[in-house]
Design a protein around this motif. Structure first.
Motif, short mmCIF file in Angstrom:
data_model
loop_
_atom_site.label_atom_id
_atom_site.label_comp_id
_atom_site.label_asym_id
_atom_site.label_seq_id
_atom_site.Cartn_x
_atom_site.Cartn_y
_atom_site.Cartn_z
N ILE A 38 32.21 39.80 96.60
CA ILE A 38 31.41 38.87 96.00
C ILE A 38 30.71 38.30 97.57
N PRO A 39 29.35 38.37 97.44
CA PRO A 39 28.72 37.79 98.34
C PRO A 39 28.86 36.50 98.69
N HIS A 40 29.10 35.71 99.91
CA HIS A 40 29.84 34.31 100.25
C HIS A 40 29.27 34.07 101.40
N ILE A 41 29.64 32.55 101.62
CA ILE A 41 29.65 32.24 103.16
C ILE A 41 31.02 31.60 103.43
N ASP A 42 31.29 31.72 104.72
CA ASP A 42 32.60 31.13 105.03
C ASP A 42 32.34 29.73 105.47
N LEU A 43 33.31 28.92 104.88
CA LEU A 43 33.29 27.53 104.95
C LEU A 43 34.19 27.01 106.38
N GLU A 44 33.64 26.31 107.35
CA GLU A 44 34.36 25.91 108.50
C GLU A 44 35.54 24.84 107.92
N ASP A 45 35.42 23.92 106.95
CA ASP A 45 36.16 23.23 106.29
C ASP A 45 36.33 23.31 104.94
N CYS A 46 37.32 23.07 104.27
CA CYS A 46 37.39 22.85 102.56
C CYS A 46 36.87 21.63 102.21
N PRO A 47 36.27 21.36 101.25
CA PRO A 47 35.80 20.22 100.55
C PRO A 47 36.98 19.29 100.41
N SER A 48 36.75 18.07 100.24
CA SER A 48 38.07 17.02 100.17
C SER A 48 38.39 17.09 98.70
N SER A 49 37.87 17.62 97.88
CA SER A 49 38.50 17.85 96.40
C SER A 49 39.24 19.09 96.44
N ILE A 50 39.30 19.79 97.16
CA ILE A 50 40.42 20.93 97.07
C ILE A 50 41.68 20.20 97.36
N GLU A 51 42.69 20.41 96.55
CA GLU A 51 44.09 19.95 96.66
C GLU A 51 45.05 20.76 97.31
N ALA A 52 44.78 22.15 97.31
CA ALA A 52 45.69 23.04 97.71
C ALA A 52 45.69 22.90 99.48
N THR A 53 46.77 23.12 99.68
CA THR A 53 47.21 22.96 101.42
C THR A 53 47.44 24.48 101.99
#
Length: 95
Positions: A38-53
């Motif tokens: 999958i073509p994608h970009i790396d995110l420096e931080d996950c959005p606050s809506s991501i609940e997984a730790t």
């Protein structure tokens, strides 16, 4: 050939991305598989809506939505969570 089949499968599955968000444990998608297909970009931080730790996030765009995949930092880095955001919402946030 194997990579092409995986890419085709995952690309076709983008139509079902909202369903993935409800049951990521059923997918068993590792980051290695995702990264190759999958073509994608790396995110420096996950959005606050991501609940997984203890995860890292990658983003891709399909069907006029931005899809954020959260992968575990442990083991084979399996997919833990998926959130989708309509492009219009992101555009409004950036104004």
């Amino acid at each position: 050939m194997r990579r092409t089949k995986l890419l085709s499968l995952l690309s076709a599955s983008c139509l079902a991305l909202p369903a993935w968000a409800e049951t990521p444990e059923a997918i068993m998608l590792s980051y290695e598989q995702f990264e190759l297909a999958i073509p994608h970009i790396d995110l420096e931080d996950c959005p606050s809506s991501i609940e997984a730790t203890d995860v890292f996030c990658r983003a891709t765009m399909a069907n006029n939505e931005i899809h954020v995949f959260a992968f575990s930092n442990a083991g084979d880095s399996p997919l833990q969570e998926l959130n989708s955001f309509p492009v219009e919402e992101i555009a409004e946030m950036l104004k």
